[in-house]
Scaffold this motif. Structure first.
Motif, PDB file in Angstrom:
ATOM      1  N   TYR A   1       0.830  -1.194   0.000  1.00 25.32           N
ATOM      2  CA  TYR A   1       0.000   0.000   0.000  1.00 25.32           C
ATOM      3  C   TYR A   1       0.862   1.240   0.000  1.00 25.32           C
ATOM      4  O   TYR A   1       2.034   1.214   0.359  1.00 25.32           O
ATOM      5  CB  TYR A   1      -1.007   0.017   1.151  1.00 25.32           C
ATOM      6  CG  TYR A   1      -0.436   0.022   2.546  1.00 25.32           C
ATOM      7  CD1 TYR A   1       0.055   1.187   3.126  1.00 25.32           C
ATOM      8  CD2 TYR A   1      -0.436  -1.132   3.306  1.00 25.32           C
ATOM      9  CE1 TYR A   1       0.549   1.196   4.410  1.00 25.32           C
ATOM     10  CE2 TYR A   1       0.052  -1.133   4.601  1.00 25.32           C
ATOM     11  CZ  TYR A   1       0.537   0.035   5.145  1.00 25.32           C
ATOM     12  OH  TYR A   1       1.027   0.041   6.426  1.00 25.32           O
ATOM     13  N   LYS A   2       0.235   2.309  -0.473  1.00 26.71           N
ATOM     14  CA  LYS A   2       0.906   3.596  -0.465  1.00 26.71           C
ATOM     15  C   LYS A   2      -0.108   4.666  -0.129  1.00 26.71           C
ATOM     16  O   LYS A   2      -1.301   4.539  -0.422  1.00 26.71           O
ATOM     17  CB  LYS A   2       1.575   3.890  -1.804  1.00 26.71           C
ATOM     18  CG  LYS A   2       0.613   4.150  -2.934  1.00 26.71           C
ATOM     19  CD  LYS A   2       1.330   4.565  -4.187  1.00 26.71           C
ATOM     20  CE  LYS A   2       0.309   4.945  -5.249  1.00 26.71           C
ATOM     21  NZ  LYS A   2       0.828   5.819  -6.238  1.00 26.71           N
ATOM     22  N   THR A   3       0.384   5.676   0.539  1.00 27.37           N
ATOM     23  CA  THR A   3      -0.416   6.865   0.808  1.00 27.37           C
ATOM     24  C   THR A   3       0.388   8.051   0.287  1.00 27.37           C
ATOM     25  O   THR A   3       1.465   7.871  -0.280  1.00 27.37           O
ATOM     26  CB  THR A   3      -0.700   7.026   2.321  1.00 27.37           C
ATOM     27  OG1 THR A   3       0.520   7.329   2.986  1.00 27.37           O
ATOM     28  CG2 THR A   3      -1.329   5.772   2.907  1.00 27.37           C
ATOM     29  N   ALA A   4      -0.109   9.245   0.515  1.00 24.41           N
ATOM     30  CA  ALA A   4       0.611  10.428   0.056  1.00 24.41           C
ATOM     31  C   ALA A   4       1.982  10.540   0.726  1.00 24.41           C
ATOM     32  O   ALA A   4       2.884  11.145   0.185  1.00 24.41           O
ATOM     33  CB  ALA A   4      -0.215  11.682   0.344  1.00 24.41           C
ATOM     34  N   LEU A   5       2.137   9.906   1.892  1.00 23.80           N
ATOM     35  CA  LEU A   5       3.378  10.054   2.652  1.00 23.80           C
ATOM     36  C   LEU A   5       4.254   8.823   2.720  1.00 23.80           C
ATOM     37  O   LEU A   5       5.471   8.937   2.857  1.00 23.80           O
ATOM     38  CB  LEU A   5       3.058  10.484   4.090  1.00 23.80           C
ATOM     39  CG  LEU A   5       2.337  11.810   4.224  1.00 23.80           C
ATOM     40  CD1 LEU A   5       1.997  12.074   5.677  1.00 23.80           C
ATOM     41  CD2 LEU A   5       3.178  12.936   3.666  1.00 23.80           C
ATOM     42  N   VAL A   6       3.660   7.660   2.686  1.00 25.32           N
ATOM     43  CA  VAL A   6       4.449   6.440   2.891  1.00 25.32           C
ATOM     44  C   VAL A   6       4.055   5.356   1.900  1.00 25.32           C
ATOM     45  O   VAL A   6       2.954   5.357   1.363  1.00 25.32           O
ATOM     46  CB  VAL A   6       4.278   5.867   4.327  1.00 25.32           C
ATOM     47  CG1 VAL A   6       4.770   6.841   5.365  1.00 25.32           C
ATOM     48  CG2 VAL A   6       2.847   5.475   4.594  1.00 25.32           C
ATOM     49  N   SER A   7       4.981   4.439   1.697  1.00 23.45           N
ATOM     50  CA  SER A   7       4.719   3.225   0.914  1.00 23.45           C
ATOM     51  C   SER A   7       5.188   2.043   1.752  1.00 23.45           C
ATOM     52  O   SER A   7       6.248   2.101   2.366  1.00 23.45           O
ATOM     53  CB  SER A   7       5.491   3.250  -0.405  1.00 23.45           C
ATOM     54  OG  SER A   7       4.989   4.248  -1.245  1.00 23.45           O
ATOM     55  N   SER A   8       4.406   1.004   1.757  1.00 22.28           N
ATOM     56  CA  SER A   8       4.791  -0.185   2.517  1.00 22.28           C
ATOM     57  C   SER A   8       5.694  -1.074   1.679  1.00 22.28           C
ATOM     58  O   SER A   8       5.771  -0.936   0.462  1.00 22.28           O
ATOM     59  CB  SER A   8       3.549  -0.977   2.935  1.00 22.28           C
ATOM     60  OG  SER A   8       2.985  -1.622   1.807  1.00 22.28           O
ATOM     61  N   GLN A   9       6.329  -2.001   2.343  1.00 18.52           N
ATOM     62  CA  GLN A   9       7.037  -3.051   1.631  1.00 18.52           C
ATOM     63  C   GLN A   9       5.997  -4.068   1.164  1.00 18.52           C
ATOM     64  O   GLN A   9       4.845  -4.044   1.593  1.00 18.52           O
ATOM     65  CB  GLN A   9       8.056  -3.724   2.539  1.00 18.52           C
ATOM     66  CG  GLN A   9       9.181  -2.806   2.949  1.00 18.52           C
ATOM     67  CD  GLN A   9      10.195  -3.511   3.827  1.00 18.52           C
ATOM     68  OE1 GLN A   9       9.965  -4.605   4.323  1.00 18.52           O
ATOM     69  NE2 GLN A   9      11.332  -2.876   4.024  1.00 18.52           N
TER      70      GLN A   9
END
Length: 193
Positions: free
Chosen positions: A129-137
């Motif tokens: 998943y990704k948001t405006a601030l972070v992306s997961s592995q």
């Protein structure tokens, strides 16, 4: 005014430790028996998409909508030929949610997504998943934290076990974390540095 409560943090720690244990057990159980050919592998993954991922995301989407939040669910399929038959199988599901009520101006639709997908040769679904601030592995989903191995021991079928389990805690945890992260970003007005 609400004050810091040590018990809340303790509960978060215990919940995290329990989720990690469930995930590790699911991986061990899922590794214990798998499918033989490409057709069986893709059909098995299609069943996981249909009966686990899409089913749960549809419930989440309905719950969000009941509170005025919009989300989208996109399903991507490919055709698979086997024994002179052509079947559509799901290879990717994209869930888009940005934590903004339906009436607010939309943020870029791809700012906040969970993508569930298959990887070449893998017998597991994966999620990122990704948001405006972070992306997961990339997170492998084993779907065995609620009883696949137990079902195999009792019944022996590898293809319809999903009908005998109703709780999907591994998937639920991932979806909850994603939605919580979106709401935290909105509440705290977080931004990239």
């Amino acid at each position: 005014m609400h004050t810091y409560n040590e018990a809340n943090t303790h509960e978060l720690i215990l919940a995290h430790q329990h989720r990690v244990q469930l995930y590790e057990q699911a991986k061990r159980n899922a590794d214990s028996g798998f499918l033989h050919n490409e057709y069986d592998r893709k059909r098995y993954l299609d069943e996981l998409f249909s009966h686990r991922v899409i089913a749960q995301l549809s419930e989440v989407k309905a719950e969000l909508a009941s509170h005025g939040y919009g989300s989208e669910l996109e399903i991507k399929t490919e055709q698979l030929e086997h024994n002179n038959m052509v079947v559509d199988v799901i290879y990717e599901v994209v869930f888009t949610f940005n934590g903004t009520p339906v009436n607010d101006p939309p943020i870029s639709s791809d700012d906040s997504q969970m993508v569930f997908f298959t990887q070449s040769g893998s017998t597991y679904l994966a999620c990122r998943y990704k948001t405006a601030l972070v992306s997961s592995q990339i997170q492998a989903l084993y779907f065995d934290d609620e009883g696949y191995s137990h079902f195999l021991a009792q019944v022996g079928s590898k293809t319809l076990w999903h009908e005998h389990t109703h709780s999907h805690s591994e998937l639920s945890s991932l979806i909850s974390d994603f939605i919580a992260l979106n709401f935290i970003q909105k509440r705290a007005n977080l931004s990239r540095i």
